[in-house]
Structure formats: structure tokens, C-alpha cells
Design an enzyme around this catalytic site. Sequence first.
Site, mmCIF file in Angstrom:
data_model
loop_
_atom_site.group_PDB
_atom_site.id
_atom_site.type_symbol
_atom_site.label_atom_id
_atom_site.label_comp_id
_atom_site.label_asym_id
_atom_site.label_seq_id
_atom_site.Cartn_x
_atom_site.Cartn_y
_atom_site.Cartn_z
ATOM 1 N N GLU A 79 46.090 41.268 48.493
ATOM 2 C CA GLU A 79 47.211 42.079 48.029
ATOM 3 C C GLU A 79 47.305 43.440 48.713
ATOM 4 O OE1 GLU A 79 46.571 42.057 43.807
ATOM 5 O OE2 GLU A 79 47.633 40.160 43.526
ATOM 6 N N GLU A 110 27.083 28.783 45.535
ATOM 7 C CA GLU A 110 26.588 30.122 45.197
ATOM 8 C C GLU A 110 25.074 30.232 45.273
ATOM 9 O OE1 GLU A 110 25.862 30.715 40.563
ATOM 10 O OE2 GLU A 110 27.987 30.407 41.000
#
Length: 268
Positions: A79, A110
Site C-alpha cells: 500500500e 515458518e
Amino acid sequence: MENTTEKDSLYTDLDKMSVAELLQHMNEQDQTVPLAVAKALPQLEKLVDVVADRMSKGGRLFYIGAGTSGRLGVVDASECPPTYGVPFDWVVGIIAGGDTAIRKAVEFAEDDANQAWNDLQEFNITASDVVVGIAASGRTPYVIGGLATANLNGIATGCIVCNAGSPVAAEAQYPVEIVTGPEFVTGSTRMKAGTAQKLALNMLSTSVMIRLGRVKGNKMVDMQLTNHKLVDRGTRMVMNETGLDEATAAALLKENGSVRKAVEAHLK
């Protein structure tokens, strides 16, 4: 480390609650999040300062995370270009498991402590950059390993975690610890912890962009004009800054491509 994000919910028998009760109790818990964030503002200030300093000298900001935390980093990074008109590679979000993991969980991604550094290498990371690890639990191996190796290579490191005294925070030079406590659904850290991380990321990137001069007054003068709503907003901004009528301001904006450039062109 007290892993409060994994503690039992303060509420029992969720499956027996009415919808009204579910919503009320979730809202009650959500209201605690900004208060937890407020306690971490001094830590966040230090992180903003180092990121703004490095980026003002040509450095970049990298987010690394897994699952919800990784997705939030990707969202914040993605963004920044449309909002502030910065190059797409100024703020980079990296998620364990690659872009596939944005939409679909990648099993055990992860748990690889070496992969984050491998992922960062694809961007030719240097000591001019900053790496911020995002991990609700504060114990994600992908993030711990990435921060540890970044430290060894002289790169500034920060983190946003939701437990106190975590391994991730121990590796970060500029840790931000937002202790959000037990989740409404036990262990579901996409809820309060995710909200806290989103708030912190909003404040981090927004403050940095303001410090870098990407906001004038309170306006996004470098925003990309990617839809009619933004063109209309930009036109009003040009009108307010220059006193021009709408048609003239719109034409000037279209010709110059941004509010900042349109106003500068008018003032020449």
C-alpha cells in the site's frame, strides 16, 4: 517468556453463545488492543526513527513474517506505492512460503530458520536497509533466523510481537512488544494480535513516509492516480492549493501526474 497469546480465552462455551453475545464479547476484547498499542509507543518511536533515517539515505524497509503476520507485512508494503507514490521496492513484504502463502497456508514454512535470509538475498539486501520481523507469538523460527543473520551482517533490525520477552524481540535491535493477552478463540492470533500488528504497521509506515516528506500538511500529495475517486480527490487538492477552477485543476493534474507536480507547475 510468558506466551500470553496462547493462554485460554477469558470466555467459555463459545459454541453455546448467541450471535449477539459473540459479537459483544469480541468487541469487548478488541477495545483492549489500542490500549496495548499505546504502551508500546516509545518502542515504536525508536523503530520509526531508525527506519526514517536509513530510508532518507537510500535504504529500504523489509518486513519478514509467516502466516497472518507475514500477510500483514505484505499488505502494508503493497500500500505504500499507491498511497505515497514511492517506488515499489522501497518497502518490501516477504512471507514465509512465498507469495503462494498469501492466499494458502504453506505447511511448516515458518519453521525454517534459514529461509528468511535466503529470501532477503533475492533483493540484494545491504547494511543500508532495515529488517522488521513480524510475529504474534514472538517465537517463529523463520523470523528469528532472519533477524539473527541480518544482525550478523550489520543490518538494523526491529520487530512487532505480541508477547513479552520473546526470542524474536531478543534478536531485534528495536523491538516493539504489544502484549495483547489471550484471544477470544484460544490461540487465534489473527484476532487481537493481528489487529495490534496492523495498527503498529500503519503507524510505522505512515510516520516514516511523513518524515520522508511524502505528506504535505495532511495530504497525500504523491498518491498514484489509479482510479476516478483518487483523481477527484487530487483535483480538489490542486484547487485548494492553487485557487484554480475544477476544469483547469483537473487538466493540470492530468498533465503532471501528481498533486505535488501539478502545484509546483502552477507556481513556476
